[in-house]
Design a protein around this motif. Structure first.
Motif, mmCIF file in Angstrom:
data_model
loop_
_atom_site.group_PDB
_atom_site.id
_atom_site.type_symbol
_atom_site.label_atom_id
_atom_site.label_comp_id
_atom_site.label_asym_id
_atom_site.label_seq_id
_atom_site.Cartn_x
_atom_site.Cartn_y
_atom_site.Cartn_z
ATOM 1 N N LYS A 276 0.849 -1.198 0.000
ATOM 2 C CA LYS A 276 0.000 0.000 0.000
ATOM 3 C C LYS A 276 0.875 1.235 0.000
ATOM 4 C CE LYS A 276 -4.488 -1.279 1.554
ATOM 5 N NZ LYS A 276 -4.724 -1.424 0.093
ATOM 6 N N ALA B 184 4.799 -3.517 -11.818
ATOM 7 C CA ALA B 184 4.129 -3.130 -10.577
ATOM 8 C C ALA B 184 3.120 -2.057 -10.946
ATOM 9 C CB ALA B 184 5.136 -2.599 -9.564
ATOM 10 N N GLU C 214 8.309 -0.275 -13.101
ATOM 11 C CA GLU C 214 9.138 -1.496 -13.102
ATOM 12 C C GLU C 214 8.878 -2.252 -11.795
ATOM 13 O OE1 GLU C 214 13.416 -1.140 -12.457
ATOM 14 O OE2 GLU C 214 13.125 0.835 -11.559
ATOM 15 N N LEU D 255 10.200 -4.394 -8.778
ATOM 16 C CA LEU D 255 11.474 -4.650 -8.091
ATOM 17 C C LEU D 255 11.287 -5.896 -7.225
ATOM 18 C CD1 LEU D 255 12.475 -0.992 -7.200
ATOM 19 C CD2 LEU D 255 13.239 -2.374 -9.090
ATOM 20 N N GLY E 64 11.230 -6.278 -3.041
ATOM 21 C CA GLY E 64 10.319 -5.571 -2.133
ATOM 22 C C GLY E 64 10.959 -4.388 -1.438
ATOM 23 N N LEU F 10 12.767 0.740 -2.263
ATOM 24 C CA LEU F 10 12.613 -0.610 -2.799
ATOM 25 C C LEU F 10 13.961 -1.198 -3.177
ATOM 26 C CD1 LEU F 10 9.498 0.143 -4.983
ATOM 27 C CD2 LEU F 10 9.541 -1.116 -2.830
ATOM 28 N N ALA G 202 10.965 5.241 -4.006
ATOM 29 C CA ALA G 202 9.647 5.053 -4.622
ATOM 30 C C ALA G 202 8.600 5.873 -3.877
ATOM 31 C CB ALA G 202 9.287 3.565 -4.587
HETATM 32 N N1 LIG Z 1 6.976 2.361 -2.431
HETATM 33 C C1 LIG Z 1 6.090 2.119 -1.832
HETATM 34 C C2 LIG Z 1 4.933 1.801 -1.089
HETATM 35 C C3 LIG Z 1 3.953 1.203 -2.023
HETATM 36 N N2 LIG Z 1 4.524 0.013 -2.632
HETATM 37 C C4 LIG Z 1 5.283 -0.055 -3.748
HETATM 38 C C5 LIG Z 1 5.566 -1.384 -3.952
HETATM 39 C C6 LIG Z 1 6.377 -1.979 -4.997
HETATM 40 N N3 LIG Z 1 6.819 -3.241 -4.759
HETATM 41 C C7 LIG Z 1 7.616 -3.846 -5.663
HETATM 42 N N4 LIG Z 1 8.087 -5.099 -5.408
HETATM 43 C C8 LIG Z 1 7.788 -5.980 -4.370
HETATM 44 C C9 LIG Z 1 6.973 -5.646 -3.267
HETATM 45 C C10 LIG Z 1 6.718 -6.624 -2.281
HETATM 46 C C11 LIG Z 1 7.270 -7.903 -2.391
HETATM 47 C C12 LIG Z 1 6.989 -8.992 -1.376
HETATM 48 C C13 LIG Z 1 7.630 -8.751 -0.039
HETATM 49 C C14 LIG Z 1 7.329 -9.927 0.892
HETATM 50 N N5 LIG Z 1 5.909 -10.159 1.020
HETATM 51 C C15 LIG Z 1 5.238 -10.396 -0.256
HETATM 52 C C16 LIG Z 1 5.482 -9.243 -1.247
HETATM 53 C C17 LIG Z 1 8.083 -8.193 -3.475
HETATM 54 C C18 LIG Z 1 8.336 -7.258 -4.449
HETATM 55 N N6 LIG Z 1 8.004 -3.264 -6.825
HETATM 56 C C19 LIG Z 1 7.555 -2.007 -7.078
HETATM 57 C C20 LIG Z 1 6.733 -1.322 -6.187
HETATM 58 C C21 LIG Z 1 6.407 0.041 -6.747
HETATM 59 C C22 LIG Z 1 7.225 0.073 -8.034
HETATM 60 N N7 LIG Z 1 7.834 -1.228 -8.158
HETATM 61 C C23 LIG Z 1 4.965 -2.093 -2.914
HETATM 62 N N8 LIG Z 1 4.333 -1.209 -2.125
#
Ligand SMILES: N#CCCn1cc(-c2nc(Nc3ccc(C4CCNCC4)cc3)nc3c2CCN3)cn1
Length: 308
Positions: free
Chosen positions: A33, A56, A106, A108, A111, A159, A169
């Motif tokens: 979120k 994403a 993109e 990532l 996380g 991230l 981010a």
């Molecule tokens: N910033 C900010 C707050 C909002 N937000 C952005 C993202 C985001 N997450 C990822 N990647 C991502 C996220 C979580 C995991 C797992 C972690 C373990 N549990 C399961 C999930 C894996 C990979 N890649 C992104 C984004 C934005 C652009 N690229 C997530 N929240």
């Protein structure tokens, strides 16, 4: 060659946009979120054979109309920020009838810093934490050249792209400092992350590159605490304020203890030079705080010592 299904459209207000067709965006799982929205992992699969790329996608919460304007500003902000330490913008996806829109970025794989450090603390050493800190510093320096103030710099919004690369981010609260002032004042503070806020932001809703530097100091603390839940900024500040204080007076208590020069204690095993950097970022008077370029140099100097 078949017309690429990712259209390039020139829309009047946002310059060139890359349009993703909603019908080819296949939902996979929730990622998190952010401000104004939730982020989902999707595969953009126009050929329908699972060879498409993972992206994403940040969806706007449809309920509060006012945030559609803010969301468009977030899209605009990210689309002009093209830098290795800032999460990459890919385009937008308009839902049918253009009632809502999504921001495509993109993906990532590792996380946020919080996920990553909490589950990899054993093999992330001091040098690696400093490398991440220097990358965040460079990203913030780039933001500053464009007069952007992030206003929500925190480990949850950093991230992890790989074992040696992090990116800034979530530009949902980012504002442009007006040309004739060195700060941005917000009207409604909203549900603010006050434990990452500089005193002037808590007291006067005043944001500047120097208030981002204060938040950077808090991110340094999170990094060297390996984002351990027991030393998270909110928990440390609430322990000092007293956990039974009513929520509406927490910001007043926090402003008081900061005024009385209380600061978060050094994380366990944190190098003295790193804790001194945090304290510099947490100078009460924003003019005494270092700038991001100076911070970057000091971090690289400590990295040299760590190398030997
Ligand atoms: N910033 C900010 C707050 C909002 N937000 C952005 C993202 C985001 N997450 C990822 N990647 C991502 C996220 C979580 C995991 C797992 C972690 C373990 N549990 C399961 C999930 C894996 C990979 N890649 C992104 C984004 C934005 C652009 N690229 C997530 N929240």
């Amino acid at each position: 060659v078949a017309q690429s299904p990712v259209w390039r459209a020139l829309s009047p207000d946002q310059g060139e946009q890359t349009l993703f067709e909603e019908r080819h965006l296949r939902y996979i799982s929730p990622l998190g979120k952010g401000n104004f929205g939730s982020v989902e992992l999707c595969r953009y699969d126009p050929l329908g054979d699972n060879t498409g790329e993972m992206v994403a996608v940040k969806k706007l919460q449809p309920n509060k109309l006012s945030t559609l304007e803010d969301f468009k500003k977030e899209v605009k902000t990210l689309s002009v920020l093209d830098y290795e330490y800032i999460v990459k913008y890919k385009g937008v996806c308009y839902s049918t009838g253009r009632l809502s829109m999504s921001l495509v970025m993109e993906y990532l794989p590792y996380g946020s810093l919080i996920n990553y450090l909490d589950s990899n603390r054993l093999h992330v050493n001091t040098w690696r934490l400093l490398l991440f800190a220097s990358q965040i510093c460079k990203g913030m320096e780039h933001l500053q050249t464009l007069r952007y103030v992030h206003r929500d710099l925190a480990a949850r919004n950093i991230l992890v792209a790989s074992e040696s690369l992090v990116k800034i981010a979530d530009f949902g609260l980012t504002k442009i400092v007006p040309f004739d002032k060195e700060y941005y004042r917000v009207s409604q503070p909203g549900d603010s992350p006050i434990f990452w806020y500089a005193p002037e932001s808590i007291n006067e809703s005043r944001f500047s590159h120097k208030s981002d530097v204060w938040s950077f100091g808090v991110v340094l603390h999170e990094l060297f605490s390996y984002c351990d839940i027991n030393s998270n900024p909110k928990r440390l500040c609430m322990r000092e304020i007293g956990n039974n204080v009513q929520s509406q007076s927490i910001s007043m208590y926090l402003a008081n203890i900061l005024k009385n020069n209380w600061r978060m204690p050094a994380p366990p095993n944190c190098p003295a030079k790193v804790y001194s950097l945090m304290k510099l970022c947490w100078a009460y008077d924003f003019e005494e705080r270092p700038c991001f370029s100076g911070l970057g140099n000091q971090i690289e100097a400590i990295m040299q010592d760590e190398r030997e």
